[in-house]
Write a protein that holds these residues in place. Sequence first.
Motif, mmCIF file in Angstrom:
data_model
loop_
_atom_site.group_PDB
_atom_site.id
_atom_site.type_symbol
_atom_site.label_atom_id
_atom_site.label_comp_id
_atom_site.label_asym_id
_atom_site.label_seq_id
_atom_site.Cartn_x
_atom_site.Cartn_y
_atom_site.Cartn_z
ATOM 1 N N GLU A 15 4.567 20.909 -40.770
ATOM 2 C CA GLU A 15 4.159 21.735 -42.064
ATOM 3 C C GLU A 15 2.734 21.929 -41.844
ATOM 4 N N ALA A 16 2.124 23.215 -42.474
ATOM 5 C CA ALA A 16 0.939 23.646 -42.366
ATOM 6 C C ALA A 16 -0.045 22.822 -43.345
ATOM 7 N N ALA A 47 -0.467 32.817 -43.870
ATOM 8 C CA ALA A 47 -0.004 32.626 -45.131
ATOM 9 C C ALA A 47 1.654 32.846 -45.027
ATOM 10 N N ASP A 48 1.934 33.801 -44.227
ATOM 11 C CA ASP A 48 3.491 34.191 -43.934
ATOM 12 C C ASP A 48 4.212 32.935 -43.140
ATOM 13 N N PHE A 49 3.383 32.338 -42.324
ATOM 14 C CA PHE A 49 3.969 31.258 -41.600
ATOM 15 C C PHE A 49 3.956 29.931 -42.532
ATOM 16 N N VAL A 101 7.795 34.151 -43.281
ATOM 17 C CA VAL A 101 9.055 33.927 -42.135
ATOM 18 C C VAL A 101 9.989 33.408 -42.959
ATOM 19 N N LYS A 102 10.165 32.526 -43.778
ATOM 20 C CA LYS A 102 11.326 31.802 -44.273
ATOM 21 C C LYS A 102 12.255 32.722 -44.715
ATOM 22 N N SER A 103 11.610 33.920 -45.360
ATOM 23 C CA SER A 103 12.532 34.866 -46.041
ATOM 24 C C SER A 103 12.769 36.164 -45.188
ATOM 25 N N ARG A 118 9.572 33.013 -34.319
ATOM 26 C CA ARG A 118 8.487 32.444 -35.141
ATOM 27 C C ARG A 118 7.458 33.492 -34.713
ATOM 28 N N PRO A 119 6.385 33.810 -35.753
ATOM 29 C CA PRO A 119 5.355 34.350 -35.442
ATOM 30 C C PRO A 119 4.544 33.637 -34.388
#
Length: 109
Positions: free
Chosen positions: A1-2, A47-49, A87-89, A101-102
């Motif tokens: 988790e970030a 942010a996407d990640f 990423v999740k969507s 993953r990025p």
Amino acid sequence: EAYFNGSNLFMLAEGMRVVDEGQADPAVADLLMTRAFSLPRGPLAMADFAGLDTILDALKGLEAELGKRFSPPEILRRLVREGRLGVKSGHGFHRYSHARRPDSPNAGQ
């Protein structure tokens, strides 16, 4: 988790504002930030990640505590409303294949 602190979130929000104001597209904004600050990934890819919904909630919390300086950018609110959560969507500021993953500032472009 970030994990994101106020400084990180402020940088992400500023990157989003650059896109929201039409100063750069997401790919260019991320590229400029990675080069200017020697980041492994640009703020929009970060942010996407993390998940744009997660970032939105965190910025709302900071805004409540610290004021409008941390107000979530309109582009973030719009992307979350549209279901573009990162990423999740499969699509946020960048597009992502669910198979990977990025791993670079230009991932998903």
